[in-house]
Motif scaffolding. Structure first.
Motif, PDB file in Angstrom:
ATOM      1  N   ILE A 138      14.741  13.217 -10.978  1.00  0.00           N
ATOM      2  CA  ILE A 138      14.798  12.647  -9.630  1.00  0.00           C
ATOM      3  C   ILE A 138      13.517  11.869  -9.345  1.00  0.00           C
ATOM      4  O   ILE A 138      13.539  10.732  -8.861  1.00  0.00           O
ATOM      5  CB  ILE A 138      14.996  13.766  -8.579  1.00  0.00           C
ATOM      6  CG1 ILE A 138      16.382  14.387  -8.733  1.00  0.00           C
ATOM      7  CG2 ILE A 138      14.797  13.235  -7.174  1.00  0.00           C
ATOM      8  CD1 ILE A 138      16.606  15.650  -7.902  1.00  0.00           C
ATOM      9  N   CYS A 139      12.377  12.475  -9.677  1.00  0.00           N
ATOM     10  CA  CYS A 139      11.098  11.809  -9.420  1.00  0.00           C
ATOM     11  C   CYS A 139      10.998  10.497 -10.197  1.00  0.00           C
ATOM     12  O   CYS A 139      10.547   9.474  -9.666  1.00  0.00           O
ATOM     13  CB  CYS A 139       9.936  12.724  -9.815  1.00  0.00           C
ATOM     14  SG  CYS A 139       9.756  14.133  -8.727  1.00  0.00           S
ATOM     15  N   GLU A 140      11.405  10.540 -11.450  1.00  0.00           N
ATOM     16  CA  GLU A 140      11.300   9.314 -12.259  1.00  0.00           C
ATOM     17  C   GLU A 140      12.165   8.190 -11.704  1.00  0.00           C
ATOM     18  O   GLU A 140      11.768   7.030 -11.674  1.00  0.00           O
ATOM     19  CB  GLU A 140      11.686   9.626 -13.712  1.00  0.00           C
ATOM     20  CG  GLU A 140      10.551  10.334 -14.445  1.00  0.00           C
ATOM     21  CD  GLU A 140      10.956  10.905 -15.792  1.00  0.00           C
ATOM     22  OE1 GLU A 140      10.055  11.282 -16.565  1.00  0.00           O
ATOM     23  OE2 GLU A 140      12.180  10.986 -16.062  1.00  0.00           O
ATOM     24  N   SER A 141      13.328   8.555 -11.216  1.00  0.00           N
ATOM     25  CA  SER A 141      14.179   7.483 -10.686  1.00  0.00           C
ATOM     26  C   SER A 141      13.597   6.934  -9.387  1.00  0.00           C
ATOM     27  O   SER A 141      13.748   5.761  -9.070  1.00  0.00           O
ATOM     28  CB  SER A 141      15.610   7.983 -10.501  1.00  0.00           C
ATOM     29  OG  SER A 141      15.749   8.620  -9.261  1.00  0.00           O
ATOM     30  N   LYS A 142      12.884   7.782  -8.649  1.00  0.00           N
ATOM     31  CA  LYS A 142      12.224   7.291  -7.433  1.00  0.00           C
ATOM     32  C   LYS A 142      11.141   6.265  -7.807  1.00  0.00           C
ATOM     33  O   LYS A 142      11.039   5.204  -7.191  1.00  0.00           O
ATOM     34  CB  LYS A 142      11.542   8.441  -6.681  1.00  0.00           C
ATOM     35  CG  LYS A 142      12.469   9.472  -6.129  1.00  0.00           C
ATOM     36  CD  LYS A 142      12.746   9.227  -4.660  1.00  0.00           C
ATOM     37  CE  LYS A 142      13.890  10.122  -4.219  1.00  0.00           C
ATOM     38  NZ  LYS A 142      15.133   9.447  -4.019  1.00  0.00           N
ATOM     39  N   ILE A 143      10.352   6.620  -8.808  1.00  0.00           N
ATOM     40  CA  ILE A 143       9.271   5.707  -9.214  1.00  0.00           C
ATOM     41  C   ILE A 143       9.873   4.370  -9.645  1.00  0.00           C
ATOM     42  O   ILE A 143       9.418   3.298  -9.240  1.00  0.00           O
ATOM     43  CB  ILE A 143       8.450   6.313 -10.371  1.00  0.00           C
ATOM     44  CG1 ILE A 143       7.723   7.563  -9.871  1.00  0.00           C
ATOM     45  CG2 ILE A 143       7.451   5.293 -10.914  1.00  0.00           C
ATOM     46  CD1 ILE A 143       6.867   8.234 -10.929  1.00  0.00           C
ATOM     47  N   LYS A 144      10.912   4.464 -10.412  1.00  0.00           N
ATOM     48  CA  LYS A 144      11.536   3.256 -10.934  1.00  0.00           C
ATOM     49  C   LYS A 144      12.007   2.350  -9.794  1.00  0.00           C
ATOM     50  O   LYS A 144      11.756   1.148  -9.787  1.00  0.00           O
ATOM     51  CB  LYS A 144      12.745   3.650 -11.788  1.00  0.00           C
ATOM     52  CG  LYS A 144      12.817   2.918 -13.106  1.00  0.00           C
ATOM     53  CD  LYS A 144      13.859   3.595 -13.931  1.00  0.00           C
ATOM     54  CE  LYS A 144      14.602   2.662 -14.846  1.00  0.00           C
ATOM     55  NZ  LYS A 144      15.675   3.382 -15.536  1.00  0.00           N
ATOM     56  N   SER A 145      12.665   2.938  -8.824  1.00  0.00           N
ATOM     57  CA  SER A 145      13.204   2.085  -7.772  1.00  0.00           C
ATOM     58  C   SER A 145      12.086   1.537  -6.889  1.00  0.00           C
ATOM     59  O   SER A 145      12.170   0.414  -6.388  1.00  0.00           O
ATOM     60  CB  SER A 145      14.267   2.820  -6.953  1.00  0.00           C
ATOM     61  OG  SER A 145      13.669   3.793  -6.159  1.00  0.00           O
ATOM     62  N   LEU A 146      11.012   2.310  -6.733  1.00  0.00           N
ATOM     63  CA  LEU A 146       9.889   1.793  -5.953  1.00  0.00           C
ATOM     64  C   LEU A 146       9.210   0.638  -6.677  1.00  0.00           C
ATOM     65  O   LEU A 146       8.838  -0.372  -6.073  1.00  0.00           O
ATOM     66  CB  LEU A 146       8.874   2.909  -5.682  1.00  0.00           C
ATOM     67  CG  LEU A 146       9.270   3.903  -4.589  1.00  0.00           C
ATOM     68  CD1 LEU A 146       8.343   5.116  -4.589  1.00  0.00           C
ATOM     69  CD2 LEU A 146       9.248   3.234  -3.211  1.00  0.00           C
ATOM     70  N   GLN A 147       9.072   0.807  -7.993  1.00  0.00           N
ATOM     71  CA  GLN A 147       8.437  -0.267  -8.746  1.00  0.00           C
ATOM     72  C   GLN A 147       9.269  -1.534  -8.729  1.00  0.00           C
ATOM     73  O   GLN A 147       8.740  -2.639  -8.632  1.00  0.00           O
ATOM     74  CB  GLN A 147       8.166   0.187 -10.180  1.00  0.00           C
ATOM     75  CG  GLN A 147       6.877   0.992 -10.237  1.00  0.00           C
ATOM     76  CD  GLN A 147       6.681   1.693 -11.564  1.00  0.00           C
ATOM     77  OE1 GLN A 147       7.633   1.805 -12.348  1.00  0.00           O
ATOM     78  NE2 GLN A 147       5.481   2.169 -11.814  1.00  0.00           N
ATOM     79  N   ALA A 148      10.559  -1.356  -8.779  1.00  0.00           N
ATOM     80  CA  ALA A 148      11.438  -2.525  -8.716  1.00  0.00           C
ATOM     81  C   ALA A 148      11.245  -3.259  -7.397  1.00  0.00           C
ATOM     82  O   ALA A 148      11.251  -4.488  -7.332  1.00  0.00           O
ATOM     83  CB  ALA A 148      12.889  -2.090  -8.873  1.00  0.00           C
ATOM     84  N   ASP A 195       0.829  -1.207   0.000  1.00  0.00           N
ATOM     85  CA  ASP A 195       0.000   0.000   0.000  1.00  0.00           C
ATOM     86  C   ASP A 195       0.859   1.251   0.000  1.00  0.00           C
ATOM     87  O   ASP A 195       0.582   2.229  -0.682  1.00  0.00           O
ATOM     88  CB  ASP A 195      -0.902   0.028   1.252  1.00  0.00           C
ATOM     89  CG  ASP A 195      -2.033  -0.970   1.114  1.00  0.00           C
ATOM     90  OD1 ASP A 195      -2.194  -1.525   0.002  1.00  0.00           O
ATOM     91  OD2 ASP A 195      -2.744  -1.182   2.120  1.00  0.00           O
ATOM     92  N   SER A 196       1.914   1.179   0.808  1.00  0.00           N
ATOM     93  CA  SER A 196       2.746   2.362   0.936  1.00  0.00           C
ATOM     94  C   SER A 196       3.444   2.674  -0.387  1.00  0.00           C
ATOM     95  O   SER A 196       3.508   3.828  -0.807  1.00  0.00           O
ATOM     96  CB  SER A 196       3.781   2.152   2.045  1.00  0.00           C
ATOM     97  OG  SER A 196       4.318   3.368   2.424  1.00  0.00           O
ATOM     98  N   ILE A 197       3.950   1.607  -1.032  1.00  0.00           N
ATOM     99  CA  ILE A 197       4.600   1.814  -2.330  1.00  0.00           C
ATOM    100  C   ILE A 197       3.617   2.423  -3.309  1.00  0.00           C
ATOM    101  O   ILE A 197       3.912   3.394  -4.005  1.00  0.00           O
ATOM    102  CB  ILE A 197       5.152   0.481  -2.877  1.00  0.00           C
ATOM    103  CG1 ILE A 197       6.298  -0.006  -1.992  1.00  0.00           C
ATOM    104  CG2 ILE A 197       5.628   0.649  -4.314  1.00  0.00           C
ATOM    105  CD1 ILE A 197       6.906  -1.330  -2.428  1.00  0.00           C
ATOM    106  N   GLN A 198       2.411   1.854  -3.303  1.00  0.00           N
ATOM    107  CA  GLN A 198       1.393   2.346  -4.211  1.00  0.00           C
ATOM    108  C   GLN A 198       1.109   3.832  -3.967  1.00  0.00           C
ATOM    109  O   GLN A 198       1.072   4.649  -4.880  1.00  0.00           O
ATOM    110  CB  GLN A 198       0.101   1.528  -4.027  1.00  0.00           C
ATOM    111  CG  GLN A 198      -0.963   1.811  -5.073  1.00  0.00           C
ATOM    112  CD  GLN A 198      -0.456   1.493  -6.485  1.00  0.00           C
ATOM    113  OE1 GLN A 198       0.161   0.453  -6.700  1.00  0.00           O
ATOM    114  NE2 GLN A 198      -0.672   2.399  -7.427  1.00  0.00           N
TER     115      GLN A 198
END
Lengths: 174, 948
Positions: free
Chosen positions: B933-943, B836-839
């Motif tokens: 920066i934001c895009e790399s955050k999304i990427k690492s969260l999705q991973a 949930d938190s990642i989402q």
């Protein structure tokens, strides 16, 4: 309105408005502090009301025998206080100390060959072009070595201009 | 390197010379070869070993160098047959120092001095070691020893300085000074003194103990002649008399000082003070912490009898008249300003007439009004007047016929009047249209006077440069008042225009960098900052103009450069400062010794230095917050420092949070299988409590507050005093709770959301809120963009690290087989929370990236016309844009002969469109970096999600 006194370390924290001028070099700390540690009498600052820094002069005394001389390393005046003969006052002070306290033969300084306003000013103060130093500034621009004889050099031998230019490695002192 | 009798460290010099030469020409490999050969002949020579260590250190082989040094040290200690000399020891000392082992160099010298107790050379080396270590007591002891051995004045003075240092910079009591005084007295009785610096140390010692009479006696005696410049001696004498309370004698002496130096304003103030029985001006700046003395000096002894005051003040007037009559130099201002001071004192003593002060001010104006320093000269007097009198001055100034013969003088006077108007605060009360008119007049004056600077070299300051800075200030004020962005754009334009004409005006650059920063064009601001060529000590005194904005920006690589250069400068100075102090000792400039040590301590207390020390590791954490590297985090723990305590807690709290999160599932076992230390959780709680206190709340109240805001019971502004601080608190609170589970969810009648939910909801709430309030950058300068950047790069990043740690710990470790039952259920609940938190984080950042992309597209589409449309003059000929229009007229009618080639060409190169484009491009660049920066955050969260 010039209180001239010895430069001290705290002045380094207050001289930004003078040094932000693009022609005023800000040296590294050991440079300033070496001058303070060795030649404190040759490093003076001028202050205006409210203790604002108007400008300063730094220099040294060095050489052997008849080339024992005072040297002006830097002299600078804040734009706010220009055209008031402050540079002249500071130069006179350094000349006085070289002459009376250290009994030097002459005072010298280096200036960019292109810096016409400064060269004119030094000439007004009694300096003559002693010699040209080829590519003295960062290996590019020529420097002029200007000199003014002091009372000990009775015959003014120290300021007889050299006939040919010299290269930086021929200089006796840095 | 010196040598005796052709021997160097006991080795024939001809064998060592090739090594020295190779080192000097930086051929270290070659040097090492020679050195190895030398060592084969002298395997136990400490000097040969020291050389080898030196070479290894220069080659970057620190560890090998240290071990060779230690070998040399062993030889010195154990091998009785080896030679111990200063050359060997000083070579070792260089290497030890570079390897950060000053203590070892010191012990080598201590050992050597023990073995050869009367060697002056070795003792000097040891003294030097103590100077480097700031061991003032030991310095004193060894200096005394040297003094006893050779009886030289300089060693006694070294000891005296070391004593002073104990009192001023250490924990020595004042009574130590008595000891120093005694030492000097005894020496003088038998040997007198021979150096001016020695005398001034002696006198400062007496002065510090308030023994003014003794000091005066010495100055009057034979020793006084050591001070060769007459006026310096008089200054000192005057000060001592004043401090002793003998004001009348002091005034007589100070009068002599002024006769010799009539322009010495500071000493005129001392003189006038002493005439009025007030010596307080001499106490200023002594021991004060500020590098700037107070602007307004209070007066003491206001109860002088009337007739005494009258006589004394008229004596001052007469003396000033005399000074003015005698000095023919037109550039001497002090006696003229002295008249203003005299009128001011009369007012202070209740015997003055403000009209007279106004009159004197006008006199001063007629003489010096054209000078750039006029306003700062008279500032204290202007501010001393009451409002009606201030206005009177302004009216009178405006009424002056500026009939000066030269155009430059008339210009100078006109500028002065603008400055006075600004100084007395008149502008704040002007209506908008008049204020605008003022700015236009300033710019107009600048344009009209360009021909005056026609023949000036590019290097020289132009006449009237200040006019554009002042016009800029007025426009900024108009912007604040009307919120019309056009004024902001115009203020930028006129400075850019000024820099087109002369690119060196640093005052414009500093104003510009603030204006661009404010408008979220940080890359442009940073470019202007770089053009100032800020280096060395200016890094300490000028970089505050840009550092705060950069800390809250996504320009990480520039920020990194900024912090690195600054810290390198400071740390280098701290390293080399002691060497320079020793240089002052050697050249017998004792007063500088004390000054250098105090200066180093002052720089060490620099708050900017503390901020940079804390922020540099935090920046590293931000940059690496997509993946955990515990080692790095551990290194960044900082000392707790009161004023930036909160920031300094961050690295440790992140570290602890990660550990707590990783132990949340497996009971007391971390992801890597090692046992979890419950102390870590306790420590985190302690830090959370402290953090809450810094935020202004007891721990429990802080928790209630964030829960209240999250549930909507409390307004969202409740956290706005320090939003980043609060959200960080919530993030760490959750991490701590994962392990401690102290914040229950069903102990009361009302069910509470989990701390996961708390983090998710608050992060999302504020990110969206700040994004919306930021608005389009072009039309809303200032705004919340820096806050939004910080939310994403700090609390959100720390939270994603915590998620990462939790995820890792929930992965099957392979070694242990999981058993079903309660644990598994809990684990599954936990992994839902993480999902949930990642989402939630992804949703929030996605909104931000969409918003950013839209903004960037908009900016890219923005035609300069759009930006120019901000400059709209209304039907009544008012509004921003008038000055720009004036510039265009000037350019279209350039008169080469009037302006000269240089200025004409510069004018032709002016391109307002380019400036507008720069604004758009600068904003777009900030947004793009933030988007990355934001895009790399999304990427690492999705991973991470794929691991669950």
């Amino acid at each position: 309105m010039t209180t001239i006194r010895r430069f001290c370390c705290n002045d380094l924290l207050r001289f930004a408005s003078v040094n932000l001028d693009h022609l005023t070099e800000t040296f590294n700390m050991s440079f300033y502090m070496t001058y303070l540690a060795r030649w404190p009498d040759y490093f003076h600052v001028a202050e205006a009301p409210g203790n604002r820094i108007m400008g300063y002069i730094m220099g040294k005394v060095e050489g052997q025998g008849e080339s024992w001389h005072g040297h002006v390393t830097a002299v600078t005046v804040s734009p706010e206080y220009r055209r008031q003969q402050l540079a002249k006052k500071l130069m006179n002070l350094l000349e006085d100390i070289s002459d009376k306290i250290d009994k030097a033969y002459f005072v010298d300084l280096f200036v960019r060959a292109s810096n016409t306003p400064a060269i004119k000013m030094y000439e007004k103060l009694g300096y003559v072009i002693y010699r040209r130093v080829l590519r003295y500034y960062s290996g590019e621009e020529d420097g002029l070595d200007m000199r003014k004889a002091l009372s000990r050099d009775v015959e003014k031998k120290s300021i007889i201009p050299l006939k040919r230019p010299v290269t930086p490695d021929e200089l006796e002192y840095d | 390197m010196a040598s005796k009798f052709g021997l160097a460290g006991g080795i024939p010099e001809r064998r060592v010379r090739p090594i020295w030469d190779a080192i000097d020409s930086r051929q270290f490999k070659n040097a090492l070869k020679h050195c190895t050969a030398l060592l084969s002949k002298y395997p136990n020579s400490p000097y040969a070993l020291a050389l080898k260590a030196l070479i290894l250190e220069r080659m970057g082989k620190a560890e090998e160098a240290l071990s060779v040094c230690l070998n040399a040290k062993d030889q010195l200690y154990t091998n009785d047959s080896v030679l111990i000399d200063d050359l060997t020891l000083s070579t070792l000392q260089i290497v030890f120092q570079r390897l950060d082992h000053l203590d070892m160099a010191t012990s080598c010298y201590e050992y050597a001095c023990g073995k050869f107790p009367n060697s002056l050379e070795l003792m000097m080396g040891l003294f030097n070691c103590y100077v480097r270590e700031y061991s003032f007591v030991k310095q004193q002891q060894i200096a005394i020893k040297m003094y006893k051995v050779v009886g030289e004045e300089r060693f006694l003075l070294w000891a005296v300085c070391s004593i002073q240092l104990q009192v001023f910079c250490g924990n020595g009591g004042e009574k130590l000074l008595l000891l120093a005084e005694g030492l000097l007295k005894k020496h003088i009785a038998s040997h007198s003194l021979h150096e001016p610096e020695a005398l001034s140390v002696y006198i400062s010692l007496l002065e510090r103990q308030s023994k003014f009479g003794d000091a005066l006696e010495i100055l009057a005696g034979k020793l006084g002649s050591l001070i060769m410049i007459e006026v310096d001696r008089l200054r000192l004498q005057g000060r001592l008399l004043a401090r002793a309370g003998d004001y009348s004698a002091a005034a007589d002496i100070l009068q002599k000082v002024l006769e010799l130096c009539p322009d010495d304003w500071e000493y005129f103030l001392h003189y006038l003070g002493c005439l009025l029985d007030d010596g307080s001006s001499f106490f200023l700046g002594n021991g004060g912490n500020s590098i700037y003395p107070p602007k307004h000096v209070g007066c003491k002894n206001l109860d002088l009898p009337d007739e005494v005051f009258d006589t004394r003040i008229s004596r001052a007037s007469v003396f000033v008249e005399k000074l003015m009559a005698e000095c023919d130099n037109a550039s001497i201002r002090s006696p003229h300003l002295a008249n203003l001071e005299i009128q001011k004192r009369k007012l202070i003593y209740g015997k003055g007439d403000p009209g007279k002060l106004v009159e004197e001010l006008m006199q001063y104006f007629s003489r010096f009004g054209h000078l750039a320093c006029f306003t700062s000269d008279v500032e204290a007097f202007l501010l001393f007047l009451d409002d009606p009198n201030k206005s009177e001055v302004l009216e009178k100034l405006k009424g002056c016929e500026l009939t000066s013969s030269s155009q430059t003088k008339a210009l100078g006077q006109a500028i002065t009047i603008f400055k006075v108007e600004n100084l007395i605060g008149n502008m704040f009360s002007l209506p908008v249209c008049e204020l605008e008119g003022l700015a236009v007049r300033m710019a107009d004056m600048y344009c009209k006077n360009l021909p005056v600077s026609k023949d000036l070299d590019l290097q020289e300051n132009m006449h009237g440069e200040e006019l554009l800075s002042m016009a800029c200030n007025v426009l900024v004020q108009l912007f604040w008042r009307t919120r019309n962005v056009g004024y902001l754009l115009e203020s930028i334009m006129i400075l850019e225009f000024g820099l087109t004409i002369r690119r060196y005006t640093w005052q414009y650059k500093i104003l510009l960098l603030h204006l661009y920063s404010y408008w979220n064009c940080l890359p442009v601001a940073y470019d202007w900052y770089k053009s100032l060529d800020v280096k060395n000590i200016l890094l300490e005194t000028v970089s505050h103009h840009i550092l705060p904005q950069m800390l809250a920006s996504p320009l990480w690589s520039d920020l990194n450069d900024l912090l690195r250069d600054y810290l390198k400068f400071m740390d280098d100075h701290f390293r080399e400062s002691a060497d320079l102090t020793f240089l002052a000792y050697r050249h017998r400039n004792y007063s500088k010794v004390i000054e250098f040590v105090q200066f180093k301590e002052r720089l060490q207390r620099s708050s900017q230095y503390l901020v940079a020390k804390i922020e540099a590791p935090i920046l590293q954490l931000k940059q690496n917050a997509n993946s955990i590297q515990e080692e790095e985090i551990k290194q960044t723990e900082e000392n707790v420092l009161k004023n930036i305590e909160k920031r300094s807690l961050l690295p440790r709290m992140i570290y602890l949070s990660i550990h707590c999160a990783s132990s949340s599932l497996k009971e007391h076992t971390e992801a890597n299988g090692s046992a979890f230390d419950p102390k870590l959780s306790l420590e985190l709680k302690v830090l959370l409590e402290r953090y809450a206190r810094i935020l202004g709340f007891p721990f429990q109240d802080a928790i209630e507050l964030v829960l209240g805001v999250s549930s909507g019971q409390k307004p969202s502004e409740a956290l706005s005093s320090d939003l980043i601080g609060w959200i960080n608190f919530v993030v760490f609170l959750n991490a701590w709770n994962l392990n401690s589970r102290e914040i229950g969810f069903s102990n009361n009648d009302k069910p509470r959301p989990s701390t996961w939910h708390l983090v998710n909801s608050l992060l999302k709430k504020y990110i969206i809120e700040k994004m919306r309030s930021t608005g389009p950058l072009l039309s809303s300068p200032g705004g919340d963009l820096p806050m939004l950047v910080q939310l994403v790069t700090e609390p959100l990043s720390w939270h994603s690290l915590i998620i990462q740690s939790s995820v890792r710990s929930s992965l099957p470790s392979g070694k242990k087989k999981k058993k079903g039952g309660v644990t598994e259920q809990a684990n599954s609940h936990h992994s839902h929370e993480i999902q949930d938190s990642i989402q939630s984080l992804c949703d929030a950042i996605k909104e931000v990236t969409e918003w950013l992309s839209a903004q960037i597209n908009k900016l890219d589409d923005v035609k300069f016309e759009t930006i120019f449309s901000l400059l709209q003059v209304n039907g009544e000929g008012q509004g921003p844009g008038r000055i720009l229009h004036m510039f265009e007229n000037l350019i279209s009618s350039v008169d080469n002969t009037a302006l000269g080639d240089r200025i004409s060409q510069a004018l032709q190169s002016w391109d307002a469109v380019e400036v507008a484009r720069k604004v758009g491009a600068g904003q777009s660049s900030v947004l793009s970096q933030f988007l990355r920066i934001c895009e790399s955050k999304i990427k690492s969260l999705q991973a991470l999600r794929t691991h669950l």
